[in-house]
Design a protein around this motif. Structure first.
Motif, short mmCIF file in Angstrom:
data_model
loop_
_atom_site.label_atom_id
_atom_site.label_comp_id
_atom_site.label_asym_id
_atom_site.label_seq_id
_atom_site.Cartn_x
_atom_site.Cartn_y
_atom_site.Cartn_z
N PRO A 59 0.81 -1.23 0.00
CA PRO A 59 0.00 0.00 0.00
C PRO A 59 0.84 1.28 0.00
O PRO A 59 0.41 2.29 -0.54
CB PRO A 59 -0.83 -0.12 1.29
N ASP A 60 2.03 1.23 0.61
CA ASP A 60 2.87 2.42 0.67
C ASP A 60 3.52 2.75 -0.67
O ASP A 60 3.97 3.88 -0.88
CB ASP A 60 3.95 2.26 1.74
N LYS A 62 6.34 2.39 -2.12
CA LYS A 62 7.65 3.05 -2.22
C LYS A 62 8.44 2.48 -3.40
O LYS A 62 8.42 1.27 -3.64
CB LYS A 62 8.43 2.83 -0.91
N PHE A 68 -3.60 6.59 -9.69
CA PHE A 68 -4.83 6.95 -8.98
C PHE A 68 -5.94 7.20 -10.00
O PHE A 68 -5.77 7.97 -10.94
CB PHE A 68 -4.62 8.21 -8.13
N ARG A 117 -5.43 2.19 -3.53
CA ARG A 117 -4.82 2.88 -2.39
C ARG A 117 -5.69 3.95 -1.77
O ARG A 117 -5.43 4.40 -0.66
CB ARG A 117 -3.48 3.49 -2.81
N SER A 128 -5.82 15.71 -6.29
CA SER A 128 -5.23 16.18 -5.03
C SER A 128 -4.47 15.04 -4.35
O SER A 128 -3.34 15.21 -3.87
CB SER A 128 -6.32 16.69 -4.08
N VAL A 129 -5.11 13.88 -4.29
CA VAL A 129 -4.48 12.72 -3.64
C VAL A 129 -3.19 12.34 -4.36
O VAL A 129 -2.15 12.09 -3.74
CB VAL A 129 -5.47 11.53 -3.59
N LEU A 131 -1.28 14.22 -6.13
CA LEU A 131 -0.24 15.23 -5.89
C LEU A 131 0.40 15.03 -4.52
O LEU A 131 1.61 15.18 -4.36
CB LEU A 131 -0.84 16.63 -5.98
N GLY A 132 -0.43 14.69 -3.53
CA GLY A 132 0.12 14.42 -2.19
C GLY A 132 1.09 13.25 -2.24
O GLY A 132 2.20 13.32 -1.69
N ALA A 133 0.68 12.19 -2.94
CA ALA A 133 1.56 11.02 -3.06
C ALA A 133 2.84 11.38 -3.80
O ALA A 133 3.94 10.92 -3.45
CB ALA A 133 0.83 9.89 -3.78
N GLN A 135 4.31 14.29 -3.81
CA GLN A 135 5.20 15.08 -2.94
C GLN A 135 5.86 14.22 -1.88
O GLN A 135 7.00 14.46 -1.49
CB GLN A 135 4.41 16.23 -2.34
N THR A 136 5.14 13.20 -1.42
CA THR A 136 5.77 12.27 -0.48
C THR A 136 6.92 11.55 -1.17
O THR A 136 7.99 11.33 -0.58
CB THR A 136 4.74 11.29 0.09
N LEU A 139 9.86 13.77 -0.96
CA LEU A 139 10.45 13.80 0.39
C LEU A 139 11.24 12.52 0.66
O LEU A 139 12.26 12.54 1.35
CB LEU A 139 9.35 13.92 1.45
N ASN A 140 10.73 11.41 0.13
CA ASN A 140 11.38 10.12 0.35
C ASN A 140 12.52 9.85 -0.62
O ASN A 140 13.10 8.77 -0.61
CB ASN A 140 10.34 8.98 0.21
N HIS A 170 3.89 24.51 -6.72
CA HIS A 170 4.88 23.72 -5.97
C HIS A 170 5.79 22.90 -6.87
O HIS A 170 6.53 22.03 -6.37
CB HIS A 170 4.16 22.81 -4.97
#
Lengths: 283, 320
Positions: A59-60, A62, A68, A117, A128-129, A131-133, A135-136, A139-140, A170
Motif C-alpha cells: 500500500p505504501d 515506495k 490513482f 490505495r 489532489s491525492v 499530488l500528495g503522493a 510530494q511524499t 520527500l522520500n 509547488h
C-alpha cells in the motif's frame, strides 16, 4: 520503445478487458461500461507497458510508480486490468458489485483489494491525492512517478482546479495526469451540460505542460505516455489530454452519453461479445 | 466562592499548544509533515514552518485540495497534520474527509483551530458548533477536544503514534492552564479531575475549566461533584461514563458545541444503552452564534460555570 509485437500483445489484452467489462456490468445489471471501454487502451498501456509496479502490492508504494483513478465509476476497467496484471485472481471479477465483494461499485481500499490505495467515486478528489503522493515521493527521495486519470466532466469540480494551481506553484513535476476527453457526461455532452471550452488553454494557463493524444490508438497512447515520462523532472506537472470514444470497441455503445451508466441486455451482451475477441481467457 | 480545586498561574490559547506540540513531535518523528491553508499565524504553525521548511506545505485558500493532498501524502509513510479553522476543517471539506481520508483509512491529523463561540468577534460564519457531530459520525475517525494549552500540546504529540484519521479540535482565546505540563495523553481515556458523589459533570474542551469553577460553587452549596474530562469524544470512554453515572445517579454534559451531535449525545448514547440516567446538556441549543467577546458569548449562549451549576441542580432534582 514498444515494438509492433508489443503493441499487438497490448491490443489482445485490451480486447479481453473489454469483454470483461461488458460481462461484469451485464452480470449485475449495473455499473459504467461507456467510460470503462473508452479508457481500456490507456489502462492496458499503463499497467502492461508503462508503469513500474509490483503486483504483490505494498500500500505504501515506495519505489514504484503509482496510479490513482479519480473518476472511480470506471472501476470495471481498473478491476479487469488489475486482475490480468496479477493483483488478484481473474475469477474474482465475477463478484463485481455483489454483496461481500472486494470489488465495490466504486474502488476502495477498505475491503482490502490489492491495487487500490484510496477510495474514489465522489468526483474531483483524485488529482489532489495523487499530488500528495507525488510530494511524499519527493520527500522520500523516491524517483518513481505518479499517474492519475480524471474524466472530462469531472473537470467541472472546483477542487480539480485547486489541485491544478497547487501543482504548478509547488513544481510537482513527477506527476502525469491524464484527462479522458470523451466529451460525454450523464446528462448529455459536456458541451451541452457545462462547456469546458478551451481545455488546453486552461491547463496551460494553470502552468502545466500539456500533451495531447488519441486514447483509442494503442500505438499512439504508448508513445504518448513514454513521451510524457520524458517530460517529468523539468519543474512542471504534465497533463495528457486524451481523446477517447465513450463505449470504444462496441459499436452500439459508441458516440453517445447513453452508455455512461447502464448495463447491456442479454441480446446486447451477445452483440458486444461478437465484436470483441476472447484472447487471454474469459473469467 | 470556595476555592477551585485546580488553580493556574498562566493563561494561554490552546492553538499555541498545538503549534508547540507540532514542533516537538516533528523533531521526534521525521515523517510528520504540515499543511496549512493560508492561516499559518492563526494556527501557530510558524515555528514548525521555520524549522522544517521542506516538510511544510502552503496550500493557499483551498481546503478541499489540502485534504486530498494530506490523504495522498500518507502513501509512502508521511503523517500529515492539516491546519485551518475548525469550520474549514470540517463542514467545508466533509466529503473530501469522508471519501479520501476516513473511508480510505488514511493517517491524516485534521487540526482545527478557532472552534466554537470563543472565536468571538468574527461571528457565526466562523464559529462552527457542529464539527464534533460531523466528525464523530464518520467511521474510522477519532475525535479529540483537549481542555487547555498543556493538554492540547500533549494530544498533538500523542496522535502521531496513533495510526488512523484524527480530528483534533482547539481554540483561539487565552484560557487557564490547569493541567500538568508532563501529562501522559491517552486517546480514549477519560480523566477524573474531581471525585464526587451527587452529580457527574462530563466536560470537554474549554468547558472543563468552566466545570472546575462550577464545582467550587456547587461545593459551597453542599453538593459533591464528580468532574470528568472527556478529551476524546470518539472513541468515548464508556466504562468511565457508566461507572461514574452509576455512582452519582445523574449527569451533566458540557461542551462548546451544538446540543445535537456532540459530547452530550455521545454520553447519552452510552447511558441509554447501558444505564439510563437523568442528563442535562450544557450546549448551544440549535442556534448560530454571533459577534461578541468570547466571555459574553459563553454567557449569552449558556455555556459558562453558572449554567453548569443550574444544569447540575436540575439533574440532581430529577433523581428524586
Amino acid at each position: 520503445m514498444a515494438s509492433q509485437a508489443n503493441i499487438q500483445e497490448l491490443e489482445k489484452v485490451a480486447s479481453q478487458v473489454r469483454r470483461d467489462i461488458v460481462r461484469m456490468v451485464h452480470a449485475v445489471q449495473s455499473g459504467h461500461p461507456g467510460g470503462s471501454l473508452g479508457c481500456t487502451d490507456f489502462m492496458v498501456a499503463l499497467y502492461f507497458h508503462v508503469l513500474k509496479h509490483d503486483k504483490s502490492f505494498n500500500p505504501d508504494g515506495k519505489n514504484e510508480d503509482l496510479f490513482f483513478l479519480s473518476n472511480g465509476h470506471i472501476s470495471p476497467v481498473w478491476y479487469s486490468v488489475l486482475a490480468h496484471a496479477g493483483y488478484f485472481e481473474v475469477s474474482e471479477l465475477a463478484t463485481f458489485r455483489k454483496i461481500n465483494s472486494r470489488l465495490q461499485g466504486h474502488p476502495t481500499p477498505e475491503e482490502g483489494l490489492p491495487g487500490i490505495r484510496v477510495a474514489s467515486g465522489s468526483l474531483g478528489q483524485g488529482l489532489s491525492v495523487a499530488l500528495g503522493a507525488a510530494q511524499t515521493k519527493k520527500l522520500n527521495k523516491d524517483n518513481s512517478l505518479v499517474f492519475a486519470l480524471l474524466g472530462d466532466g469531472e473537470l467541472q469540480e472546483g477542487q480539480v482546479w485547486e489541485a491544478a494551481m497547487y501543482a504548478a506553484h509547488h513544481n510537482v513535476d513527477n506527476i502525469i495526469a491524464t484527462i479522458d476527453l470523451n466529451g460525454q457526461q450523464i446528462d448529455g455532452s459536456t458541451k451541452q451540460v457545462m462547456d469546458l471550452k478551451d481545455i488546453k488553454a486552461k491547463w496551460q494557463a494553470f502552468g502545466w505542460d500539456v500533451i495531447e493524444s488519441d486514447g483509442n490508438n494503442m500505438d499512439e497512447i504508448v508513445k504518448c505516455l513514454e513521451h510524457a515520462k520524458s517530460l517529468t523532472g523539468k519543474g512542471k506537472p504534465i497533463v495528457n489530454l486524451m481523446k477517447t470514444e465513450m463505449g470504444a470497441g462496441v459499436d452500439f455503445m459508441m458516440g453517445s452519453h447513453k452508455w455512461h451508466g447502464i448495463a447491456p441486455s442479454d441480446e446486447q451482451l451477445a452483440d458486444a461479445l461478437d465484436q470483441l475477441e476472447e484472447t487471454i481467457g474469459d473469467y | 466562592m470556595a476555592a477551585t480545586k485546580y488553580t493556574y498561574t498562566e493563561q494561554k490559547d490552546t492553538r499555541s499548544g498545538f503549534g508547540d506540540g507540532l514542533l516537538e513531535v516533528a523533531k521526534k518523528n521525521e515523517n510528520v509533515v504540515g499543511l496549512c491553508a493560508d492561516l499559518t499565524g492563526s494556527l501557530k504553525m510558524g515555528d514548525f514552518q521555520k524549522e522544517f521548511p521542506e516538510r511544510f506545505y502552503q496550500t493557499g485558500i483551498a481546503e478541499a485540495n489540502m485534504m486530498g493532498l494530506a490523504a495522498g501524502m500518507t502513501i509512502g509513510g508521511k503523517i500529515p497534520y492539516t491546519g485551518t479553522f475548525a469550520n474549514f476543517s470540517t463542514g467545508r471539506v466533509y466529503d473530501q474527509i469522508r471519501q479520501s481520508i476516513a473511508y480510505s483509512e488514511k493517517n491524516v491529523k485534521i487540526c482545527a483551530s478557532h472552534a466554537g463561540l470563543t472565536l468571538g468577534e468574527d461571528g457565526a460564519t466562523h464559529q462552527i458548533l457542529e464539527d464534533i457531530g460531523m466528525m464523530r459520525m464518520l467511521p474510522n475517525m477519532t475525535v479529540i477536544n483537549p481542555c487547555d494549552y498543556n493538554q492540547t500540546k500533549a494530544a498533538t504529540i500523542a496522535i502521531a503514534d496513533h495510526h488512523g484519521p484524527v480530528y483534533l479540535r482547539f481554540g483561539r482565546p487565552k484560557v487557564p492552564i490547569f493541567t500538568s505540563a508532563d501529562q501522559p495523553f491517552e486517546i480514549g481515556k477519560a480523566i477524573k479531575m474531581i471525585e464526587g458523589s451527587d452529580v457527574t459533570i462530563f466536560a470537554t474542551g474549554h468547558l472543563v475549566w468552566e466545570a472546575v469553577e462550577a464545582e467550587a460553587i456547587l461545593r459551597e452549596k453542599g453538593i459533591s461533584v464528580e468532574l470528568i474530562n472527556i478529551h476524546t469524544i470518539k472513541p468515548i470512554d464508556a466504562e468511565a461514563i457508566i461507572a461514574s453515572a452509576k455512582k452519582t445517579g445523574c449527569v451533566v454534559t458540557a461542551e462548546e458545541h451544538q446540543k445535537n451531535g456532540g459530547l452530550g449525545d455521545a454520553v447519552a448514547n452510552v447511558l441509554a444503552e447501558n444505564l439510563p440516567t437523568p442528563q442535562q446538556y450544557v450546549a448551544v441549543d440549535d442556534q448560530f452564534g454571533e459577534s461578541g467577546k468570547p466571555a459574553e458569548l459563553m454567557t449569552k449562549y449558556g455555556l459558562d460555570a453558572q449554567h453548569i451549576v443550574i444544569a447540575a441542580e436540575k439533574a440532581i432534582e430529577r433523581k428524586k
